[in-house]
Enzyme design. Structure first.
Site, mmCIF file in Angstrom:
data_model
loop_
_atom_site.group_PDB
_atom_site.id
_atom_site.type_symbol
_atom_site.label_atom_id
_atom_site.label_comp_id
_atom_site.label_asym_id
_atom_site.label_seq_id
_atom_site.Cartn_x
_atom_site.Cartn_y
_atom_site.Cartn_z
ATOM 1 N N ARG A 137 11.201 -2.495 11.042
ATOM 2 C CA ARG A 137 10.426 -1.834 12.047
ATOM 3 C C ARG A 137 10.111 -2.493 13.195
ATOM 4 O O ARG A 137 10.207 -3.740 12.899
ATOM 5 C CB ARG A 137 9.245 -1.477 11.059
ATOM 6 N N LYS A 191 1.046 -1.150 0.211
ATOM 7 C CA LYS A 191 -0.055 0.073 0.069
ATOM 8 C C LYS A 191 0.833 1.059 0.048
ATOM 9 O O LYS A 191 0.544 2.183 -0.586
ATOM 10 C CB LYS A 191 -0.949 0.154 1.035
ATOM 11 N N ARG A 236 -0.868 -9.331 12.894
ATOM 12 C CA ARG A 236 -1.315 -8.062 12.200
ATOM 13 C C ARG A 236 -2.072 -8.811 11.103
ATOM 14 O O ARG A 236 -3.259 -8.034 10.687
ATOM 15 C CB ARG A 236 -0.141 -7.322 11.530
ATOM 16 N N ARG A 295 -9.491 1.185 8.272
ATOM 17 C CA ARG A 295 -9.065 -0.057 8.342
ATOM 18 C C ARG A 295 -9.947 -0.884 9.268
ATOM 19 O O ARG A 295 -9.807 -1.981 9.826
ATOM 20 C CB ARG A 295 -7.641 -0.286 8.590
ATOM 21 N N ARG A 309 11.784 -5.697 4.662
ATOM 22 C CA ARG A 309 11.466 -4.564 4.632
ATOM 23 C C ARG A 309 12.514 -3.613 5.587
ATOM 24 O O ARG A 309 12.942 -4.060 6.665
ATOM 25 C CB ARG A 309 10.143 -3.944 4.824
#
Ligand code: AP5
Ligand code: MG
Length: 214
Positions: A160, A13, A171, A88, A127
């Site tokens: 992160r 996203k 998540r 969300r 990431r």
């Protein structure tokens, strides 16, 4: 052009929203980035948000909805925006619809970046995010020019806190339970567009441009 991005954590996203913002000259508004900036600056909102984010849970709607409703009324949003990570939950979507109605506005597109759970954990573990400007990389699929250093601002790249595999699983569960129902909500509203997010980032972007127009 008013756009929202839907999709699981790690679907891409943020990656696609940044490209949309650049091409169509509209602001990219990411609630995750807003919360992370608040955490970095040690604000009260940041302190509250962090306790939820670190567990892979959603920040309560009370802390989230007004923040976004205020943000989309700022001057730079006059020609539209791309919302990334909001709404969300169904109550967030309903609050946004109602607030926009009150302003005589409506969303144009809800773009769902569709990626199955199997691909997600792999993406998240690779990431890297810039500690300073928030730019996002991937060690394999979107590597920075110099390992560990942000191309844009030269600051350090980190994993992160919520990208540890067990938090990613949490998540994903939260996504399926609370966010996936929005696919139905925006299908009924007639603005849902789905793109196959398993392809490389340029191909995904090409499909989005086909939807939004050149
Ligand atoms: P947020 O920051 O929004 O996280 P998220 O939704 O979990 O999504 P991510 O940012 O992890 O993934 P992304 O889809 O943006 O993927 P990206 O482009 O980086 O939210 C974090 C937390 O904040 C939430 O858990 C919650 O606690 C809180 N929060 C935020 N908004 C909230 C709200 N509205 N209500 C309540 N709480 C809220 O891509 C991932 C990786 O894959 C990158 O490394 C990228 O380089 C790579 N990649 C991207 N596309 C491709 C591709 N096509 N091929 C290969 N690799 C790719
Ligand atoms: Mg993101």
């Amino acid at each position: 052009m008013k756009i929202i991005m839907l999709g699981a954590p790690g679907a891409g996203k943020g990656t696609q929203a940044k490209k949309i913002a650049e091409k169509y000259h509209i602001p990219h508004i990411s609630t995750g980035d807003i919360f992370r900036a608040n955490i970095k600056n040690g604000t009260e909102l940041g302190k509250q948000a962090k306790t939820y984010m670190d567990q892979g849970l959603l920040v309560p709607d009370e802390l989230t909805v007004n923040l976004v409703i205020d943000r989309v009324q700022k001057e730079d949003c006059a020609n539209g925006y791309v919302l990334d990570g909001f709404p969300r939950t169904i109550p967030q979507a309903e609050a946004l619809t109602k607030a926009l109605e009150g302003l005589g506005e409506k969303l144009d597109y809800a773009i769902d970046v569709d990626v199955p759970d199997e691909n997600i954990v792999n993406r998240m573990s690779g990431r890297r995010a810039c500690v300073s400007c928030g730019a996002t990389y991937h060690v394999v699929y979107a590597a920075p020019k110099v390992e560990g250093i942000c191309d844009t601002c030269g600051a350090e790249l980190i994993l992160r806190d919520d990208d540890k595999p067990e938090t990613v699983q949490k998540r994903l569960g939260v996504y399926h339970e609370q966010t996936q129902p929005l696919i139905d909500y925006y299908t009924k509203a007639g603005i849902l567009k789905s793109v196959d997010g398993t392809r490389n980032l340029e191909e995904v972007f090409k499909s989005i441009v086909e939807i939004l127009g050149e």
